[in-house]
Design a protein around this motif. Structure first.
Motif, PDB file in Angstrom:
ATOM      1  N   ALA A 121       0.841  -1.191   0.000  1.00 26.71           N
ATOM      2  CA  ALA A 121       0.000   0.000   0.000  1.00 26.71           C
ATOM      3  C   ALA A 121       0.880   1.246   0.000  1.00 26.71           C
ATOM      4  CB  ALA A 121      -0.913   0.023   1.222  1.00 26.71           C
ATOM      5  N   TRP A 122       0.506   2.206  -0.841  1.00 19.97           N
ATOM      6  CA  TRP A 122       1.054   3.555  -0.744  1.00 19.97           C
ATOM      7  C   TRP A 122       0.014   4.332   0.075  1.00 19.97           C
ATOM      8  CZ3 TRP A 122       4.493   6.097  -4.828  1.00 19.97           C
ATOM      9  CH2 TRP A 122       4.756   7.424  -4.503  1.00 19.97           C
ATOM     10  N   PRO A 123       0.180   4.403   1.397  1.00 18.89           N
ATOM     11  CA  PRO A 123      -0.900   4.929   2.236  1.00 18.89           C
ATOM     12  C   PRO A 123      -0.985   6.447   2.207  1.00 18.89           C
ATOM     13  CG  PRO A 123       0.965   4.313   3.590  1.00 18.89           C
ATOM     14  CD  PRO A 123       1.327   3.939   2.178  1.00 18.89           C
ATOM     15  N   GLN A 124      -2.185   6.938   2.486  1.00 18.71           N
ATOM     16  CA  GLN A 124      -2.348   8.363   2.727  1.00 18.71           C
ATOM     17  C   GLN A 124      -1.493   8.719   3.942  1.00 18.71           C
ATOM     18  OE1 GLN A 124      -4.192  10.071   0.668  1.00 18.71           O
ATOM     19  NE2 GLN A 124      -4.276  12.095   1.607  1.00 18.71           N
ATOM     20  N   SER A 125      -0.654   9.736   3.814  1.00 17.19           N
ATOM     21  CA  SER A 125       0.329  10.014   4.841  1.00 17.19           C
ATOM     22  C   SER A 125      -0.292  10.276   6.202  1.00 17.19           C
ATOM     23  CB  SER A 125       1.191  11.208   4.422  1.00 17.19           C
ATOM     24  OG  SER A 125       1.858  10.937   3.223  1.00 17.19           O
ATOM     25  N   VAL A 126      -1.423  10.958   6.204  1.00 18.75           N
ATOM     26  CA  VAL A 126      -2.040  11.303   7.481  1.00 18.75           C
ATOM     27  C   VAL A 126      -2.496  10.053   8.238  1.00 18.75           C
ATOM     28  CG1 VAL A 126      -4.391  11.567   6.597  1.00 18.75           C
ATOM     29  CG2 VAL A 126      -3.639  12.945   8.560  1.00 18.75           C
ATOM     30  N   ASP A 127      -2.712   8.929   7.533  1.00 17.81           N
ATOM     31  CA  ASP A 127      -3.115   7.695   8.209  1.00 17.81           C
ATOM     32  C   ASP A 127      -1.981   7.106   9.041  1.00 17.81           C
ATOM     33  OD1 ASP A 127      -5.667   7.815   7.154  1.00 17.81           O
ATOM     34  OD2 ASP A 127      -5.218   6.479   5.467  1.00 17.81           O
ATOM     35  N   CYS A 128      -0.735   7.296   8.602  1.00 13.64           N
ATOM     36  CA  CYS A 128       0.461   6.825   9.315  1.00 13.64           C
ATOM     37  C   CYS A 128       0.327   5.357   9.756  1.00 13.64           C
ATOM     38  CB  CYS A 128       0.720   7.715  10.532  1.00 13.64           C
ATOM     39  SG  CYS A 128       2.429   7.668  11.132  1.00 13.64           S
ATOM     40  N   PRO A 129      -0.018   4.440   8.837  1.00 12.78           N
ATOM     41  CA  PRO A 129      -0.275   3.049   9.233  1.00 12.78           C
ATOM     42  C   PRO A 129       1.004   2.216   9.296  1.00 12.78           C
ATOM     43  CG  PRO A 129      -0.716   3.291   6.908  1.00 12.78           C
ATOM     44  CD  PRO A 129      -0.228   4.636   7.388  1.00 12.78           C
ATOM     45  N   PHE A 130       1.856   2.527  10.256  1.00 20.57           N
ATOM     46  CA  PHE A 130       3.156   1.876  10.373  1.00 20.57           C
ATOM     47  C   PHE A 130       3.358   1.370  11.795  1.00 20.57           C
ATOM     48  CE2 PHE A 130       3.783   5.495   7.372  1.00 20.57           C
ATOM     49  CZ  PHE A 130       3.951   4.747   6.209  1.00 20.57           C
ATOM     50  N   PRO A 131       4.207   0.381  11.979  1.00 16.02           N
ATOM     51  CA  PRO A 131       4.619   0.033  13.334  1.00 16.02           C
ATOM     52  C   PRO A 131       5.272   1.260  13.989  1.00 16.02           C
ATOM     53  CG  PRO A 131       5.424  -1.585  11.751  1.00 16.02           C
ATOM     54  CD  PRO A 131       4.886  -0.438  10.955  1.00 16.02           C
ATOM     55  N   GLY A 132       4.829   1.588  15.165  1.00 12.58           N
ATOM     56  CA  GLY A 132       5.346   2.785  15.820  1.00 12.58           C
ATOM     57  C   GLY A 132       4.613   4.045  15.429  1.00 12.58           C
ATOM     58  N   GLY A 133       3.685   3.943  14.463  1.00  8.23           N
ATOM     59  CA  GLY A 133       2.875   5.084  14.061  1.00  8.23           C
ATOM     60  C   GLY A 133       1.489   4.957  14.662  1.00  8.23           C
ATOM     61  N   ASN A 134       0.462   5.111  13.825  1.00  6.68           N
ATOM     62  CA  ASN A 134      -0.910   4.945  14.283  1.00  6.68           C
ATOM     63  C   ASN A 134      -1.218   3.447  14.281  1.00  6.68           C
ATOM     64  OD1 ASN A 134      -3.813   4.664  14.256  1.00  6.68           O
ATOM     65  ND2 ASN A 134      -3.920   6.868  13.861  1.00  6.68           N
ATOM     66  N   GLN A 135      -1.186   2.840  15.461  1.00  5.93           N
ATOM     67  CA  GLN A 135      -1.306   1.393  15.567  1.00  5.93           C
ATOM     68  C   GLN A 135      -2.669   0.899  15.094  1.00  5.93           C
ATOM     69  OE1 GLN A 135       1.254  -0.543  16.292  1.00  5.93           O
ATOM     70  NE2 GLN A 135       0.037  -2.400  15.957  1.00  5.93           N
ATOM     71  N   GLU A 136      -3.734   1.674  15.349  1.00  4.34           N
ATOM     72  CA  GLU A 136      -5.069   1.263  14.911  1.00  4.34           C
ATOM     73  C   GLU A 136      -5.146   1.231  13.388  1.00  4.34           C
ATOM     74  OE1 GLU A 136      -9.741   2.762  15.133  1.00  4.34           O
ATOM     75  OE2 GLU A 136      -8.233   3.673  16.441  1.00  4.34           O
ATOM     76  N   ASN A 137      -4.622   2.276  12.727  1.00  2.00           N
ATOM     77  CA  ASN A 137      -4.634   2.303  11.264  1.00  2.00           C
ATOM     78  C   ASN A 137      -3.724   1.227  10.679  1.00  2.00           C
ATOM     79  OD1 ASN A 137      -6.379   4.435  11.432  1.00  2.00           O
ATOM     80  ND2 ASN A 137      -4.859   6.003  10.913  1.00  2.00           N
ATOM     81  N   PHE A 138      -2.605   0.981  11.350  1.00  2.00           N
ATOM     82  CA  PHE A 138      -1.699  -0.082  10.923  1.00  2.00           C
ATOM     83  C   PHE A 138      -2.410  -1.427  10.969  1.00  2.00           C
ATOM     84  CE2 PHE A 138       1.773  -3.080  12.435  1.00  2.00           C
ATOM     85  CZ  PHE A 138       2.269  -3.334  11.185  1.00  2.00           C
ATOM     86  N   GLN A 139      -3.147  -1.680  12.041  1.00  2.00           N
ATOM     87  CA  GLN A 139      -3.850  -2.956  12.188  1.00  2.00           C
ATOM     88  C   GLN A 139      -4.957  -3.091  11.147  1.00  2.00           C
ATOM     89  OE1 GLN A 139      -2.856  -5.412  14.397  1.00  2.00           O
ATOM     90  NE2 GLN A 139      -4.222  -6.622  13.086  1.00  2.00           N
ATOM     91  N   ARG A 140      -5.627  -2.005  10.811  1.00  2.00           N
ATOM     92  CA  ARG A 140      -6.660  -2.067   9.774  1.00  2.00           C
ATOM     93  C   ARG A 140      -6.064  -2.497   8.436  1.00  2.00           C
ATOM     94  NH1 ARG A 140     -10.713   2.897   9.256  1.00  2.00           N
ATOM     95  NH2 ARG A 140     -11.567   1.420   7.723  1.00  2.00           N
ATOM     96  N   HIS A 141      -4.881  -2.017   8.145  1.00  2.00           N
ATOM     97  CA  HIS A 141      -4.214  -2.434   6.907  1.00  2.00           C
ATOM     98  C   HIS A 141      -3.828  -3.917   6.976  1.00  2.00           C
ATOM     99  CE1 HIS A 141      -3.963   1.832   5.898  1.00  2.00           C
ATOM    100  NE2 HIS A 141      -3.557   1.479   4.689  1.00  2.00           N
ATOM    101  N   LEU A 142      -3.279  -4.347   8.109  1.00  2.00           N
ATOM    102  CA  LEU A 142      -2.925  -5.755   8.241  1.00  2.00           C
ATOM    103  C   LEU A 142      -4.160  -6.637   8.086  1.00  2.00           C
ATOM    104  CD1 LEU A 142      -0.397  -5.735  11.243  1.00  2.00           C
ATOM    105  CD2 LEU A 142       0.122  -5.752   8.796  1.00  2.00           C
TER     106      LEU A 142
END
Length: 648
Positions: free
Chosen positions: A270-291
């Motif tokens: 995914a090339w994520p929308q930057s504001v979502d910050c779906p990364f480990p150490g970033g926005n954990q909820e958004n990261f989990q939604r991607h996973l």
């Protein structure tokens, strides 16, 4: 005749190929089992280094491109002159490469004046007796007039490669080479494009002849036949190491392929929308939604480059956190620093970089050189967008990609009023694969983005368009799936499309091990329906992708015009029906039957369909005549525009 014997014979013919190959075998699952005609065994013995260490072997590949009638690209001319050269050699001495000379001239000077678009030599620090290769691309007509050319590679004190390389288009090109089993085995795909058979004499990998040790069912490759060979390597290959493959034949010049060892990873990126910050150490909820939606590879770049919004987590911290997560990979933009210890990283050297050729291929190849020198185990990736330009860039990076989008009124590279057709992603994936072969391709599917149209928050791909986009990447033969973009705000608004993306991602995860090691069986499939159809052959399975092309409504550039734009145009120039049409694709129902010619060295015991990420026993009628398998009455619709089958 004894009735019992006659009946037993009929039953036997319904179960196996031999003895009844000319008769159609019918029934709900009568196509299975299908036994292999050709079989092979691999030996564990490591072959000796071959004697002819100074010989140079090379292949010339012309640029592959699509018809201008279907894809008019701003008057970009057909690239008919020149092409790409791959030269396989053995280093005659050790040392760091300082000079490459081609046809008596310094390659750096040829590159500066764009006589060469780019060139690579790898490894840059050669080891005596080990493989070294030189690749380059040029549009000079000279390459179509000469049969051979001189090449010299030097260190500061010695010449390590010297000789003439042939300029020859192989009749049996290597379409894909990859490692499997943690880089202890190599898989080689090759097709005979000639109208007569050819017999393999030697299979030289890194200067060892593996022909007697490899799994090669038959050394005779028939006209039009596609083969797959599996090789037990003498030792595990290191990431970033050079590999060379040469298939020599008794009566035609060899097939040659070269590359670097890249990770055995098929991404769902995914090339994520930057504001979502779906990364480990970033926005954990958004990261989990991607996973949860099946994504495992994420694009990241410097905070200053993020748009719109920001991800305040430093990229180095994201890289470090990702390293601790076995299931997460990153693609990192070229200007972003990464820790040298990083392993699950791919470097983006450019995106849609092929709008013009000029000095751009050199620029992207120079980025790869820089990254390979600093961190050789990290692969590089280059994305493209023009099918007539992509060949000039193919080979500048380890992995090649491309994007084109047919939904949601996305901007497109084709001329106005030549809206990309429903099979555009399939076609562009295929053209990229052919130009970059035998190296891997990762290709974009269409997700959510603010760049598609002026009413982005109200208009994004519908579920059918999203599923067709993704399935087209698979059918096109890509070795990785990427999305531009993911956007969780839009995922909430367009919940059905996000659900469709999540669902097909699970299907991809189920079959991706075969997609990564396999390669499309070109010319082995047929259908009477209006479909995109591809069979991808791996070691122990064939993955079949069927995609609906029959549209009830087609998107058009006229349909994408806004009211304000319409007022600027001459109303008489507009097709009223097209201008008033919905700017989206609505797929029609159809029922199709497909046929697949099964290679003679693979056995099949059953067929399955992948539904919601689960292999389900085949419910369609599967019948067989000889080694041609038919799957009948496959239902395609707007709600279910694709099918994925596993033949195993």
């Amino acid at each position: 005749m004894n009735f019992r014997f006659y009946f037993s014979t009929l039953v036997l013919c319904a179960l196996v190929l031999f003895g009844c190959s000319d008769d159609e075998v019918q029934g709900p699952v009568a196509g299975f089992p299908l036994e292999a005609v050709q079989q092979c065994q691999m030996r564990e013995v490591c072959p000796d280094i071959i004697a002819d260490r100074s010989a140079l072997r090379a292949n010339y590949r012309k640029d592959y491109y699509l018809s201008y009638e279907k894809y008019p690209e701003a008057n970009i001319p057909d690239p008919v002159d020149g092409g790409r050269i791959q030269v396989a050699a053995v280093a005659q001495a050790s040392g760091e490469v300082t000079t490459v000379e081609i046809n008596g001239e310094n390659a750096d000077e040829l590159n500066e004046r764009l006589w060469l678009h780019w060139y690579h030599v790898w490894p840059r620090v050669a080891v005596e007796g080990q493989p070294i290769w030189i690749n380059f691309h040029s549009h000079e007509p000279l390459f179509d007039r000469l049969s051979e050319m001189d090449i010299v590679v030097k260190t500061s004190s010695r010449t390590i490669v010297k000789g003439k390389f042939p300029i020859y288009q192989s009749k049996l090109p290597l379409s894909y080479v990859t490692t499997v089993n943690d880089r202890n085995q190599m898989i080689i795909h090759l097709k005979n494009l000639d109208d007569k058979p050819h017999t393999l004499e030697r299979l030289i990998i890194n200067h060892r002849d593996y022909a007697d040790q490899a799994c090669i069912p038959s050394r005779i490759i028939q006209a039009g036949e596609q083969v797959m060979w599996t090789v037990n390597l003498c030792a595990q290959l290191e990431l970033g190491a050079a590999w060379t493959v040469v298939a020599e034949f008794e009566d035609t010049p060899p097939s040659v392929g070269t590359g670097r060892v890249v990770p055995e990873h098929f991404p769902v990126h995914a090339w994520p929308q930057s504001v979502d910050c779906p990364f480990p150490g970033g926005n954990q909820e958004n990261f989990q939604r991607h996973l949860d939606a099946g994504f495992d590879t994420f694009f990241t770049m410097k905070t200053s480059y993020n748009y719109p919004g920001t991800c305040e987590v430093d990229t180095s911290d994201i890289v470090t956190a990702s390293e601790a997560n076995d299931d997460v990979w990153l693609m990192v933009e070229r200007h972003t620093d990464i820790p040298k210890v990083s392993k699950k990283i791919v470097r983006l050297v450019g995106d849609e970089s092929d709008q013009v050729i000029e000095s751009k291929p050199k620029e992207k190849a120079d980025y790869s050189k820089l990254f390979w020198a600093a961190n050789p185990e990290v692969a590089t990736y280059l994305g493209g967008s023009r099918n007539r330009h992509t060949a000039a860039f193919a080979g500048t990076a380890d992995i090649q990609g491309i994007d084109i989008y047919f939904a949601a009124c996305a901007p497109h590279v084709t001329d106005y009023n030549s809206h990309p057709p429903i099979d555009s992603i399939y076609d562009f994936t295929d053209v990229t694969r052919r130009n970059h072969m035998p190296l891997p391709t990762w290709v974009y599917s269409q997700g959510f983005s603010v760049v598609w149209n002026t009413d982005a928050k109200n208009f994004q791909p519908n579920p059918a368009e999203a599923m067709i986009s993704t399935a087209s990447v698979l059918a096109g033969g890509a070795k990785g799936l990427m999305y531009f973009q993911s956007n969780l705000e839009m995922a909430d608004v367009f919940a059905e499309t996000w659900k469709a993306i999540s669902s097909i991602n699970q299907d991809v995860i189920t079959v991706r091990k075969w997609l990564r090691e396999g390669d499309p069986l070109d010319g082995y499939t047929r259908s009477q329906g209006k479909v995109m159809l591809r069979a991808i052959r791996a070691r122990d399975a064939i993955v079949v992708v069927v995609i609906n092309k029959k549209a009830e409504k087609e998107a058009s550039d006229l349909g994408c015009l806004t009211e304000a734009t319409r007022e600027l145009l001459d109303p008489d120039s507009l097709d009223p029906e097209a201008a008033a049409s919905s700017p989206e694709w609505i797929m029609a129902d159809q029922t199709v039957t497909i046929e697949i010619d099964i290679p003679e060295d693979i056995s099949l015991t059953r067929g399955q369909e992948v539904i919601d990420g689960q292999p389900i026993e085949l419910v369609y009628e599967a019948t067989r005549k000889g080694r041609t398998l038919s799957i009948r009455d496959i239902q395609l619709s707007h709600e279910r525009p694709y099918r994925i089958f596993i033949l195993q």
